[in-house]
Motif scaffolding. Structure first.
Motif, short mmCIF file in Angstrom:
data_model
loop_
_atom_site.label_atom_id
_atom_site.label_comp_id
_atom_site.label_asym_id
_atom_site.label_seq_id
_atom_site.Cartn_x
_atom_site.Cartn_y
_atom_site.Cartn_z
N ASP A 169 -11.35 1.46 -0.50
CA ASP A 169 -12.46 0.51 -0.62
C ASP A 169 -12.08 -0.45 -1.74
N GLY A 170 -11.70 -1.66 -1.35
CA GLY A 170 -11.19 -2.62 -2.33
C GLY A 170 -12.28 -3.36 -3.06
N MET A 171 -11.90 -3.91 -4.22
CA MET A 171 -12.82 -4.72 -5.02
C MET A 171 -12.02 -5.82 -5.70
N GLY A 172 -12.64 -6.94 -5.94
CA GLY A 172 -11.93 -8.01 -6.63
C GLY A 172 -12.40 -9.41 -6.31
N GLY A 173 -13.19 -9.60 -5.26
CA GLY A 173 -13.69 -10.93 -4.94
C GLY A 173 -12.61 -11.84 -4.39
N HIS A 174 -13.04 -12.89 -3.69
CA HIS A 174 -12.12 -13.88 -3.11
C HIS A 174 -11.00 -13.18 -2.33
N HIS A 175 -11.35 -12.20 -1.54
CA HIS A 175 -10.44 -11.42 -0.71
C HIS A 175 -9.50 -10.54 -1.52
N GLY A 176 -9.70 -10.46 -2.84
CA GLY A 176 -8.87 -9.59 -3.66
C GLY A 176 -9.02 -8.14 -3.28
N GLY A 177 -10.23 -7.74 -2.90
CA GLY A 177 -10.45 -6.36 -2.48
C GLY A 177 -9.67 -6.00 -1.23
N GLU A 178 -9.60 -6.93 -0.29
CA GLU A 178 -8.82 -6.68 0.92
C GLU A 178 -7.35 -6.47 0.57
N ILE A 179 -6.84 -7.30 -0.33
CA ILE A 179 -5.44 -7.19 -0.75
C ILE A 179 -5.20 -5.86 -1.46
N ALA A 180 -6.11 -5.50 -2.36
CA ALA A 180 -5.95 -4.26 -3.13
C ALA A 180 -5.94 -3.04 -2.22
N ALA A 181 -6.86 -2.99 -1.27
CA ALA A 181 -6.92 -1.85 -0.37
C ALA A 181 -5.67 -1.76 0.48
N GLU A 182 -5.24 -2.88 1.02
CA GLU A 182 -4.05 -2.89 1.86
C GLU A 182 -2.81 -2.50 1.07
N GLN A 183 -2.63 -3.09 -0.13
CA GLN A 183 -1.44 -2.78 -0.91
C GLN A 183 -1.43 -1.32 -1.35
N THR A 184 -2.59 -0.78 -1.72
CA THR A 184 -2.65 0.62 -2.14
C THR A 184 -2.16 1.54 -1.03
N LEU A 185 -2.61 1.32 0.18
CA LEU A 185 -2.17 2.15 1.29
C LEU A 185 -0.67 1.98 1.55
N GLU A 186 -0.20 0.75 1.48
CA GLU A 186 1.22 0.49 1.70
C GLU A 186 2.09 1.21 0.67
N GLU A 187 1.67 1.16 -0.60
CA GLU A 187 2.49 1.76 -1.65
C GLU A 187 2.48 3.28 -1.57
N ILE A 188 1.34 3.87 -1.25
CA ILE A 188 1.29 5.32 -1.07
C ILE A 188 2.21 5.74 0.06
#
Length: 287
Positions: free
Chosen positions: A48-67
């Motif tokens: 569940d991403g957070m960050g505004g201006h689509h930052g949350g979408e990026i954070a959630a996607e990158q977290t899954l990719e890195e794991i």
């Protein structure tokens, strides 16, 4: 890593059949949740991403990719971006009698790696020191055929087990609200969504990682607070009791619908897996 769920449940080796679904809800303009179902790694995770201006979408996607990248590197010898592959090999001189400690150590390193990568991205954009984008992370993983089912967790997304018609919460929220409850505070409680930690905003993170007791036939639910933050647990349990005979696809659809019936004020994600110790292989699917 687009949010495009598989049309039907998929077989996940060492785990069972799995299906996931994510919805932006009735209020939000975009969806900052994301989830991963990877049969190759016997891995399921939600963010569940957070960050505004689509930052949350990026954070959630990158977290899954890195794991996923880290676990592929350590278990299959696939190189990490900018790193040499470090293939896990059982230590014949290890003092532990089973695979629990190697799995804990690997998951801890994976979460630290994901956090470091996202934190550095925040620093490079000038938003480090708790102000950058971030994400919750909750997942399950089975490292080997004879190893335990492991849960890893940061933030306030949750893992539940549904067994014998009863719902049990496996994770504990990393929130000020939960901390207050643990300390016996009952008045003037803080907001439920104030996180104590997440992936990305801080240079360090301390995940909860533990083995999970399993029985064939168990159903595990991973969900974001768009479900459990709106719908009382008793209502989630009641729904699962009433629809446990349905397919995982239909159960996920009804869980999403339930969250929207309770207002749908947040993005909502639900991933279900029906545990079967004799599960067979299938190709990887990423949602």
């Amino acid at each position: 890593m687009a949010i495009v769920p598989p049309a039907t449940a998929v077989a996940v080796p060492r785990l069972g059949s799995a299906f996931g679904l994510s919805d932006r809800g009735r209020v939000r303009g975009n969806n900052e949740d994301n989830f991963l179902i990877d049969p190759t790694l016997s891995l399921l995770a939600i963010c569940d991403g957070m960050g505004g201006h689509h930052g949350g979408e990026i954070a959630a996607e990158q977290t899954l990719e890195e794991i996923r990248n880290f676990l592929m590197a350590t278990t299959q010898g696939v190189p990490l971006p900018g790193h040499d592959a470090v293939l896990y090999e059982p230590d014949p001189d290890a003092t532990w009698p089973d695979q629990t400690m190697p799995a804990i150590a690997t998951l801890w390193d994976a979460v630290e790696y994901a956090n470091d990568r996202l934190y550095q991205r925040n620093v490079n954009s000038g938003t480090g020191n708790l102000y950058g984008m971030g994400s919750t992370l909750t997942g399950i993983w089975r490292m080997t055929d004879d190893g335990p089912l492991m849960c890893f967790h940061v933030g306030d997304s949750r893992l539940y087990r549904f067994r014998d018609y009863e719902l049990t919460r496996i994770t504990k929220d990393h929130t000020l609200y939960q901390q207050a409850l643990d300390e016996g505070i009952v008045d003037a409680l803080p907001n439920r969504n104030l996180l104590l930690q997440a992936i990305g905003p801080s240079p360090s993170v301390r995940p909860d990682i533990k083995a999970v007791d399993t029985t064939p036939g168990d159903v595990y639910l991973l969900c974001t607070d768009g479900l459990h933050g709106l719908v009382p647990e008793i209502e989630i349990e009641r729904l699962l009791r009433n629809i446990c005979y349905l397919s995982l696809e239909e159960q996920c659809n009804q869980l999403i619908a339930l969250a929207n019936d309770f207002g749908g004020t947040d993005n909502v994600t639900a991933v279900l897996i029906r545990y079967d110790d004799q599960a067979n292989s299938d190709k990887p699917i990423v949602a």
